[in-house]
Design an enzyme around this catalytic site. Structure first.
Site, mmCIF file in Angstrom:
data_model
loop_
_atom_site.group_PDB
_atom_site.id
_atom_site.type_symbol
_atom_site.label_atom_id
_atom_site.label_comp_id
_atom_site.label_asym_id
_atom_site.label_seq_id
_atom_site.Cartn_x
_atom_site.Cartn_y
_atom_site.Cartn_z
ATOM 1 C CD GLU A 113 32.838 36.090 12.746
ATOM 2 O OE1 GLU A 113 31.676 35.916 13.122
ATOM 3 O OE2 GLU A 113 33.608 35.175 12.496
ATOM 4 C CB CYS B 115 37.416 31.919 9.267
ATOM 5 S SG CYS B 115 37.916 33.190 8.232
HETATM 6 N N1 SAH Z 1 40.526 34.878 2.305
HETATM 7 C C1 SAH Z 1 41.754 35.095 2.986
HETATM 8 C C2 SAH Z 1 41.549 35.515 4.395
HETATM 9 C C3 SAH Z 1 40.676 34.543 5.169
HETATM 10 S S1 SAH Z 1 41.509 33.970 6.509
HETATM 11 C C4 SAH Z 1 42.619 33.869 2.913
HETATM 12 O O1 SAH Z 1 42.172 32.846 2.380
HETATM 13 O O2 SAH Z 1 43.756 33.904 3.327
HETATM 14 C C5 SAH Z 1 42.212 32.515 6.044
HETATM 15 C C6 SAH Z 1 42.903 31.957 7.239
HETATM 16 O O3 SAH Z 1 41.950 31.696 8.285
HETATM 17 C C7 SAH Z 1 43.512 30.621 6.964
HETATM 18 O O4 SAH Z 1 44.754 30.693 6.325
HETATM 19 C C8 SAH Z 1 43.608 30.105 8.369
HETATM 20 O O5 SAH Z 1 44.687 30.730 8.980
HETATM 21 C C9 SAH Z 1 42.345 30.601 9.034
HETATM 22 N N2 SAH Z 1 41.267 29.592 9.057
HETATM 23 C C10 SAH Z 1 40.156 29.537 8.290
HETATM 24 N N3 SAH Z 1 39.388 28.491 8.623
HETATM 25 C C11 SAH Z 1 40.022 27.876 9.638
HETATM 26 C C12 SAH Z 1 39.742 26.731 10.433
HETATM 27 N N4 SAH Z 1 38.621 26.023 10.260
HETATM 28 N N5 SAH Z 1 40.641 26.392 11.385
HETATM 29 C C13 SAH Z 1 41.762 27.129 11.574
HETATM 30 N N6 SAH Z 1 42.079 28.192 10.865
HETATM 31 C C14 SAH Z 1 41.229 28.580 9.912
#
Ligand code: SAH
Length: 340
Positions: A89, A330
Site C-alpha cells: 500500500e 502503517c
Molecule cells: N521502518 C521505518 C519506516 C516505517 S514508518 C521506520 O521505522 O521508520 C515508521 C513511521 O510510521 C513511524 O515513525 C510513525 O511515523 C509511523 N507510524 C507507524 N505506526 C504508527 C501508528 N500506529 N500511529 C501513528 N504513526 C505510526
C-alpha cells in the site's frame, strides 16, 4: 524478463552501449517512461523501429495493479497487488507544500515494533525497485496529481532493503526521470546502525528520519525490538557521525503513547538524549491499530510534552493527522483488506 522500471539510468546506459547503441538512448527512454509515462514501447516516437523490437524482446513494461482505494479530502490510500499476489500500500497526502507519497519498501516488515500495524504481518520479501517506482507512477496516473515529495515511511524498513531502495531513489531523482528533488525525499528508519553508516557515505542529499519513540533503552527495547541489537548509545554515535559527514539535520519521529512514553520525565530525558545533535523532533499522534494495545496521548499532555522540548531550544513539531479516518497508519489498509 527484466522489468524495465527495475533498471537504473546507469544500467540502462550500459545496456545500450553493450548492444552497440549510443548511451543517450537511456535519456530518451527514461523520458518516455518517467516524464511522458507511456504504457508501451511503440509510443516511444524517437526510437527507431529495430531498436523498439529489441527493447520489446529484452524488457517487460508490466505494472503492479491498484486493487482498492480510499479517499478523504486530505489523504488517499491505495492498495496494490503484485505479480505474485502479495499486497502493498501507499498513501498520498495533501500538504501545504504539495503532495507527498508515503511509499512501502517491503511486503510486511521484520522489525516487529509494538505500536505498528505492520509488525504482526512479518516480512514476506523485499520490494524490487520497479515495485516502488510504480507506486508513484500508478498513483499519479489514477489521481491526476503531480507528486512532489516522497517519504519512505510505508510498510517495511527501507534500510533492510538497502540496494533496491537506493536504486529507487536514483531513479525518481534522475534529471531524465521523475526529477523529484533529493531534498524532497525522506528515508525513515527504525535505526539499523550499519546502514545509517553506509548511507552517510553515499553522498545522497535525501533527508533522514529516525523512528525514536522512546528516550531510554528500557522503554525502547520494549517498543522496538531492534533496539536490543542497536541500542541508543550506538544509534546516537552513528547519527552524530552522519551529521558530521553530511551536515544534514536529522528528524526524530516520536509516536505519543498514553502513559507509556508521554510523561514529562520522558520529555526531559528526550531533550538530554538529543541535545548535542542538530535535529528536530516530530511528535506523532498515535493512530490506534486494529490489534493495538496502546492509547493515544491526549492533546493537553501532548502540548505539555511539546512545551518542555520547545523550552529547551530543540526544534519540535506535531504531525498533522491527515489520514487517521482512512486507516492511514502503517499497514492498516492491507491488514483490513486481508481480514475482510
Ligand atoms: N521502518 C521505518 C519506516 C516505517 S514508518 C521506520 O521505522 O521508520 C515508521 C513511521 O510510521 C513511524 O515513525 C510513525 O511515523 C509511523 N507510524 C507507524 N505506526 C504508527 C501508528 N500506529 N500511529 C501513528 N504513526 C505510526
Amino acid at each position: 524478463m527484466t522489468n524495465i522500471y527495475n533498471y537504473s539510468f546507469q544500467e540502462l546506459s550500459d545496456y545500450f552501449v553493450a548492444i552497440g547503441e549510443k548511451s543517450f538512448r537511456a535519456q530518451q527512454v527514461f523520458r518516455w517512461l518517467y516524464q511522458k509515462k507511456v504504457n508501451s514501447f511503440s509510443e516511444m516516437a524517437n526510437i527507431k523501429k529495430e531498436l523498439l523490437v529489441k527493447l520489446e524482446e529484452d524488457f517487460a513494461l508490466k505494472k503492479i495493479k491498484i486493487i482498492d482505494q480510499k479517499k478523504t479530502p486530505n489523504a488517499q490510500k491505495y492498495l496494490f497487488s503484485l505479480s505474485d499476489e502479495h499486497k502493498i500500500e501507499a498513501v498520498l497526502l495533501k500538504q501545504n507544500y504539495g503532495y507527498s507519497l508515503c511509499v512501502s519498501t517491503q511486503v510486511g516488515c521484520a522489525m516487529g515494533c509494538l505500536f505498528c500495524a505492520s509488525g504482526p504481518m512479518q516480512k514476506k520479501r523485499n520490494l524490487m525497485t520497479y515495485e516502488m517506482v510504480q507506486q508513484i507512477l500508478l498513483i499519479e496516473e489514477a489521481s491526476g496529481i503531480n507528486i512532489t515529495h516522497v517519504v519512505l515511511m510505508g510498510v517495511g524498513e527501507p534500510f533492510d532493503n538497502y540496494d533496491n531502495v537506493m536504486k529507487f531513489i536514483d531513479t525518481i531523482n534522475n534529471p531524465y526521470g521523475m526529477q523529484i528533488g533529493a531534498r524532497h525525499i525522506t528515508i525513515s528508519t527504525c535505526g539499523l546502525v550499519p546502514k545509517i553508516n553506509q548511507f552517510a557515505q553515499s553522498d545522497k542529499q535525501v533527508n533522514l528520519a529516525v523512528s525514536l519513540n522512546a528516550p531510554n533503552n528500557e522503554l525502547r527495547d520494549f517498543l522496538m525490538p531492534i533496539n536490543k541489537k542497536y541500542p541508543l548509545e550506538e544509534l546516537m554515535i552513528s547519527l552524530k557521525n552522519y551529521y558530521q559527514k553530511t551536515k544534514r539535520r536529522i528528524t526524530f519521529e516520536y509516536i505519543m503513547l498514553a502513559d507509556v512514553n508521554d510523561h514529562d520525565k520522558h520529555a526531559y530525558e528526550l531533550v538530554k538524549l538529543v541535545k548535542d545533535l542538530n535535529c528536530y523532533i516530530n511528535l506523532i499522534p498515535y493512530n490506534k491499530t486494529e490489534h493495538g494495545q496502546f492509547q493515544a496521548t491526549n492533546l493537553e499532555q501532548m502540548k505539555q510534552f511539546y512545551d518542555i522540548i520547545k523550552k529547551s531550544k530543540i526544534n519540535v513539531t506535531v504531525r498533522k493527522e491527515l489520514g487517521a479516518d482512512i486507516w492511514a497508519a502503517c499497514g492498516q489498509l492491507r491488514v483490513q483488506s486481508e481480514e475482510e
